[in-house]
Design an enzyme around this catalytic site. Structure first.
Site, short mmCIF file in Angstrom:
data_model
loop_
_atom_site.label_atom_id
_atom_site.label_comp_id
_atom_site.label_asym_id
_atom_site.label_seq_id
_atom_site.Cartn_x
_atom_site.Cartn_y
_atom_site.Cartn_z
N LYS A 13 -15.36 3.80 3.90
CA LYS A 13 -14.96 5.13 3.42
C LYS A 13 -15.68 5.48 2.11
O LYS A 13 -16.22 6.57 1.97
CB LYS A 13 -13.44 5.19 3.15
CG LYS A 13 -12.57 4.92 4.34
CD LYS A 13 -11.10 5.13 4.03
CE LYS A 13 -10.53 4.19 2.97
NZ LYS A 13 -10.47 2.76 3.36
N ARG A 88 -2.48 7.81 2.16
CA ARG A 88 -2.37 6.51 2.81
C ARG A 88 -0.98 6.31 3.42
O ARG A 88 -0.72 5.25 3.97
CB ARG A 88 -2.61 5.42 1.79
CG ARG A 88 -4.04 4.83 1.84
CD ARG A 88 -4.13 3.82 0.71
NE ARG A 88 -5.07 2.78 0.89
CZ ARG A 88 -6.20 2.69 0.19
NH1 ARG A 88 -6.57 3.63 -0.63
NH2 ARG A 88 -6.98 1.63 0.34
N ARG A 127 -18.20 -8.15 -0.28
CA ARG A 127 -18.33 -6.92 -1.05
C ARG A 127 -18.39 -7.24 -2.55
O ARG A 127 -17.64 -8.07 -3.04
CB ARG A 127 -17.11 -6.05 -0.74
CG ARG A 127 -17.23 -4.63 -1.15
CD ARG A 127 -16.42 -3.78 -0.24
NE ARG A 127 -15.01 -3.79 -0.61
CZ ARG A 127 -14.16 -2.85 -0.21
NH1 ARG A 127 -14.60 -1.86 0.56
NH2 ARG A 127 -12.90 -2.90 -0.55
N ARG A 160 -13.87 -7.73 -6.42
CA ARG A 160 -12.52 -7.25 -6.71
C ARG A 160 -11.50 -8.31 -6.33
O ARG A 160 -11.63 -8.94 -5.28
CB ARG A 160 -12.24 -5.98 -5.88
CG ARG A 160 -12.90 -4.76 -6.45
CD ARG A 160 -12.88 -3.61 -5.47
NE ARG A 160 -11.59 -3.40 -4.81
CZ ARG A 160 -11.37 -2.42 -3.93
NH1 ARG A 160 -12.35 -1.58 -3.62
NH2 ARG A 160 -10.20 -2.27 -3.37
N ARG A 171 -3.53 -6.28 2.69
CA ARG A 171 -3.98 -4.87 2.68
C ARG A 171 -4.11 -4.34 4.11
O ARG A 171 -3.78 -3.19 4.38
CB ARG A 171 -5.32 -4.75 1.93
CG ARG A 171 -5.17 -4.96 0.43
CD ARG A 171 -6.50 -5.08 -0.24
NE ARG A 171 -7.25 -3.84 -0.24
CZ ARG A 171 -8.57 -3.78 -0.40
NH1 ARG A 171 -9.28 -4.89 -0.57
NH2 ARG A 171 -9.19 -2.63 -0.40
P1 AMP Z 1 -9.20 1.19 -2.35
O1 AMP Z 1 -10.25 1.05 -3.39
O2 AMP Z 1 -9.12 2.57 -1.77
O3 AMP Z 1 -9.27 0.11 -1.30
O4 AMP Z 1 -7.78 0.99 -3.10
C1 AMP Z 1 -7.49 -0.21 -3.78
C2 AMP Z 1 -5.99 -0.33 -4.00
O5 AMP Z 1 -5.53 0.78 -4.78
C3 AMP Z 1 -5.14 -0.30 -2.74
O6 AMP Z 1 -5.04 -1.55 -2.10
C4 AMP Z 1 -3.81 0.18 -3.30
O7 AMP Z 1 -3.13 -0.86 -3.98
C5 AMP Z 1 -4.24 1.20 -4.34
N1 AMP Z 1 -4.38 2.56 -3.75
C6 AMP Z 1 -5.51 3.31 -3.64
N2 AMP Z 1 -5.26 4.49 -3.05
C7 AMP Z 1 -3.92 4.48 -2.77
C8 AMP Z 1 -3.05 5.40 -2.14
N3 AMP Z 1 -3.48 6.58 -1.67
N4 AMP Z 1 -1.74 5.05 -2.02
C9 AMP Z 1 -1.26 3.89 -2.50
N5 AMP Z 1 -2.04 2.95 -3.08
C10 AMP Z 1 -3.36 3.25 -3.23
#
Ligand code: AMP
Length: 220
Positions: A13, A88, A127, A160, A171
């Site tokens: 994404k 999400r 990653r 990360r 996740r």
């Molecule tokens: P990402 O970089 O999009 O994979 O997001 C990393 C982490 O941020 C996720 O595993 C969640 O803990 C938090 N996060 C990001 N976007 C959201 C969202 N829309 N709702 C809830 N948690 C989020």
């Protein structure tokens, strides 16, 4: 054009949203990036979000909804935006609907990237991310020119915490339980565009461009 990227962690994404943001000249709004920056800066929101993120859980809806609501009102969103990692949950999607109605906007396409679990785990474990500018790499599929160093800004790359295998499984669980229902949600609204997230970055990019073909011409 107002777009959403939907898909499991590791589906690509962020990478595709970044490419599309350059092509369409509209901002990429990544809640994950905004939250990681808040954690690093030690803001109250970052402190609250950190434990959820470290454990691979979703951050509470009201926190992310607040972030997006504020961001969508910025001037650079006036001719469109790309949401990456939001919504999400169904509650987030409902909140997004209400905030867009208030702003007189609507989502035109939900680009839903599909990738199988085994492939996601392989992708995620390789990653790496720049600690300064946030650019993403992969040790096998998309390595930097010099190992461990960002091509763009020369800063160090890191993995990360939530990309480690154990957290990754959590996740994925969160994705299937809370985010996957959005596939039906947007399918019923007739704006879901399923796209295979398998293959080279450029191939996936072409698939997305094909889906958006008319709209990209109109926006450029
Ligand atoms: P990402 O970089 O999009 O994979 O997001 C990393 C982490 O941020 C996720 O595993 C969640 O803990 C938090 N996060 C990001 N976007 C959201 C969202 N829309 N709702 C809830 N948690 C989020």
């Amino acid at each position: 054009m107002n777009l959403i990227f939907l898909g499991p962690p590791g589906a690509g994404k962020g990478t595709q949203a970044c490419l599309l943001s350059e092509a369409l000249h509209v901002p990429q709004i990544s809640t994950g990036v905004i939250l990681r920056n808040a954690v690093r800066a030690g803001t109250p929101m970052g402190v609250r979000a950190k434990s959820f993120m470290d454990s691979g859980s979703l951050v509470p809806d009201e926190v992310v909804v607040g972030i997006v609501e504020e961001r969508l009102q910025a001037a650079d969103c006036s001719s469109g935006f790309i949401l990456d990692g939001f919504p999400r949950t169904v509650a987030q999607a409902d909140s997004l609907d209400s905030m867009l109605a208030r702003l007189g906007k609507q989502i035109e396409h939900v680009l839903s990237l599909t990738v199988e679990d085994d492939e996601l785990l392989t992708r995620i474990s390789g990653r790496r991310m720049c600690e300064n500018c946030g650019k993403g790499y992969h040790v096998i599929y998309d390595p930097p020119k010099v190992s461990g160093i960002c091509d763009l800004c020369g800063s160090a790359l890191y993995q990360r915490d939530d990309d480690r295998v154990e957290t990754m499984r959590k996740r994925l669980n969160e994705y299937y339980q809370k985010t996957a229902p959005l596939i039906n949600y947007y399918s019923e609204k007739m704006i879901l565009r399923p796209i295979s997230g398998i293959g080279a970055i450029e191939d996936i990019q072409s698939r997305i461009e094909k889906v958006l073909e008319g709209s990209i011409r109109d926006n450029s």
